[in-house]
Design a protein around this motif. Structure first.
Motif, short mmCIF file in Angstrom:
data_model
loop_
_atom_site.label_atom_id
_atom_site.label_comp_id
_atom_site.label_asym_id
_atom_site.label_seq_id
_atom_site.Cartn_x
_atom_site.Cartn_y
_atom_site.Cartn_z
N ASP A 31 0.84 -1.21 0.00
CA ASP A 31 0.00 0.00 0.00
C ASP A 31 0.87 1.25 0.00
OD1 ASP A 31 -2.29 -1.58 0.04
OD2 ASP A 31 -2.64 -1.29 2.20
N ALA A 32 1.93 1.24 0.80
CA ALA A 32 2.84 2.39 0.85
C ALA A 32 3.59 2.55 -0.47
CB ALA A 32 3.81 2.23 2.02
N LEU A 33 3.99 1.46 -1.08
CA LEU A 33 4.67 1.54 -2.38
C LEU A 33 3.72 2.08 -3.45
CD1 LEU A 33 6.67 -1.81 -2.28
CD2 LEU A 33 7.61 0.51 -2.11
N ASP A 34 2.45 1.68 -3.41
CA ASP A 34 1.46 2.24 -4.34
C ASP A 34 1.34 3.74 -4.16
OD1 ASP A 34 0.92 -0.27 -5.41
OD2 ASP A 34 -0.90 -0.57 -4.21
N LEU A 35 1.36 4.19 -2.91
CA LEU A 35 1.28 5.63 -2.63
C LEU A 35 2.49 6.36 -3.22
CD1 LEU A 35 -0.16 7.94 -1.08
CD2 LEU A 35 1.32 7.36 0.85
N SER A 43 2.11 14.61 1.17
CA SER A 43 2.74 14.54 2.49
C SER A 43 2.72 13.13 3.05
CB SER A 43 2.05 15.50 3.46
OG SER A 43 0.68 15.17 3.61
N LYS A 44 1.75 12.32 2.69
CA LYS A 44 1.72 10.93 3.16
C LYS A 44 2.89 10.13 2.59
CE LYS A 44 -3.13 10.31 4.23
NZ LYS A 44 -4.31 9.46 4.02
N ALA A 45 3.30 10.43 1.37
CA ALA A 45 4.43 9.73 0.76
C ALA A 45 5.77 10.30 1.23
CB ALA A 45 4.34 9.82 -0.76
N ARG A 46 5.72 11.46 1.85
CA ARG A 46 6.95 12.13 2.30
C ARG A 46 6.87 12.45 3.79
NH1 ARG A 46 9.18 15.89 -2.49
NH2 ARG A 46 8.89 14.39 -4.16
N GLN A 47 6.61 11.42 4.57
CA GLN A 47 6.43 11.63 6.00
C GLN A 47 7.73 11.98 6.71
OE1 GLN A 47 4.09 8.58 7.93
NE2 GLN A 47 2.91 8.27 6.06
N ARG A 48 8.82 11.50 6.20
CA ARG A 48 10.13 11.80 6.80
C ARG A 48 11.08 12.29 5.72
NH1 ARG A 48 11.02 6.70 10.79
NH2 ARG A 48 9.14 7.08 12.02
N ARG A 49 11.83 13.31 6.06
CA ARG A 49 12.82 13.84 5.12
C ARG A 49 14.19 13.70 5.73
NH1 ARG A 49 14.09 19.83 3.01
NH2 ARG A 49 15.37 19.19 1.28
N TYR A 50 15.11 13.23 4.94
CA TYR A 50 16.49 13.09 5.38
C TYR A 50 17.27 14.23 4.74
CZ TYR A 50 14.53 8.74 6.84
OH TYR A 50 13.71 7.81 7.43
N LEU A 55 16.35 12.00 0.12
CA LEU A 55 15.62 10.80 0.48
C LEU A 55 14.39 11.13 1.32
CD1 LEU A 55 18.55 8.41 1.46
CD2 LEU A 55 17.34 8.55 -0.72
N TRP A 56 13.38 10.30 1.15
CA TRP A 56 12.14 10.40 1.91
C TRP A 56 11.86 9.05 2.55
CZ3 TRP A 56 9.92 15.06 2.53
CH2 TRP A 56 10.28 16.06 1.65
N GLY A 57 11.09 9.05 3.63
CA GLY A 57 10.78 7.81 4.30
C GLY A 57 9.31 7.71 4.67
N ILE A 58 8.82 6.47 4.66
CA ILE A 58 7.46 6.18 5.11
C ILE A 58 7.54 5.05 6.13
CG2 ILE A 58 5.18 5.30 4.48
CD1 ILE A 58 5.55 6.35 1.73
N ASN A 77 10.79 8.64 -12.08
CA ASN A 77 10.73 7.39 -11.34
C ASN A 77 10.92 7.66 -9.86
OD1 ASN A 77 10.66 5.63 -13.71
ND2 ASN A 77 12.74 6.34 -14.03
N GLN A 78 10.68 6.65 -9.06
CA GLN A 78 11.00 6.68 -7.65
C GLN A 78 11.91 5.48 -7.39
OE1 GLN A 78 8.65 9.16 -8.55
NE2 GLN A 78 7.25 7.47 -8.39
N ILE A 79 13.02 5.74 -6.74
CA ILE A 79 13.97 4.66 -6.44
C ILE A 79 13.75 4.24 -4.99
CG2 ILE A 79 16.39 4.01 -6.27
CD1 ILE A 79 16.95 6.24 -8.35
N ILE A 80 13.44 2.96 -4.81
CA ILE A 80 13.25 2.41 -3.47
C ILE A 80 14.61 1.89 -3.00
CG2 ILE A 80 11.98 0.76 -2.06
CD1 ILE A 80 10.21 2.91 -3.50
N HIS A 81 15.17 2.56 -1.97
CA HIS A 81 16.50 2.20 -1.49
C HIS A 81 16.45 1.17 -0.37
CE1 HIS A 81 18.88 5.11 -3.74
NE2 HIS A 81 17.90 5.97 -3.54
N TYR A 82 15.42 1.25 0.46
CA TYR A 82 15.40 0.38 1.65
C TYR A 82 13.98 0.01 1.99
CZ TYR A 82 15.98 -1.08 6.52
OH TYR A 82 15.96 -1.78 7.70
N ILE A 83 13.77 -1.25 2.27
CA ILE A 83 12.54 -1.77 2.87
C ILE A 83 13.01 -2.70 3.97
CG2 ILE A 83 10.47 -3.17 2.60
CD1 ILE A 83 10.49 -2.43 -0.38
N GLY A 84 12.70 -2.35 5.21
CA GLY A 84 13.15 -3.21 6.29
C GLY A 84 12.79 -2.66 7.64
#
Length: 87
Positions: A31-35, A43-50, A55-58, A77-84
């Motif tokens: 669901d988060a990846l779809d967002l 703002s839901k897709a960019r809840q955290r800013r580094y 980089l952004w985090g959810i 595109n959006q590059i997914i760097h980390y899921i964990g």
């Protein structure tokens, strides 16, 4: 727009998908990846800013676990760097 996955992020997603005990968390991650894919500027897709990078985090909560998706906008595109796990 499409999602591009760093190999470690893709491996983590595949492991979740193949673990029947993690189905709820896997669905929440998707669901988060779809967002991120459909509405990357919200703002839901960019809840955290580094601040040091673009980089952004959810945070994603499921199965009593705190996980994190870290991603970066790049051209169309959006590059997914980390899921964990969120450490």
């Amino acid at each position: 727009m499409s999602l591009l996955f760093h190999v470690d992020a893709e491996n983590a997603l595949n492991q979740l998908q193949n673990d029947a005990t993690q189905k709820h968390l896997y669905n929440k991650i998707n669901d988060a990846l779809d967002l991120i894919e459909d509405h990357p500027t919200t703002s839901k897709a960019r809840q955290r800013r580094y601040h040091q990078t673009k980089l952004w985090g959810i945070p994603v909560y499921g199965n009593k676990q705190d996980w994190l998706i870290i991603w970066e906008p790049a051209d169309n595109n959006q590059i997914i760097h980390y899921i964990g796990p969120e450490i």
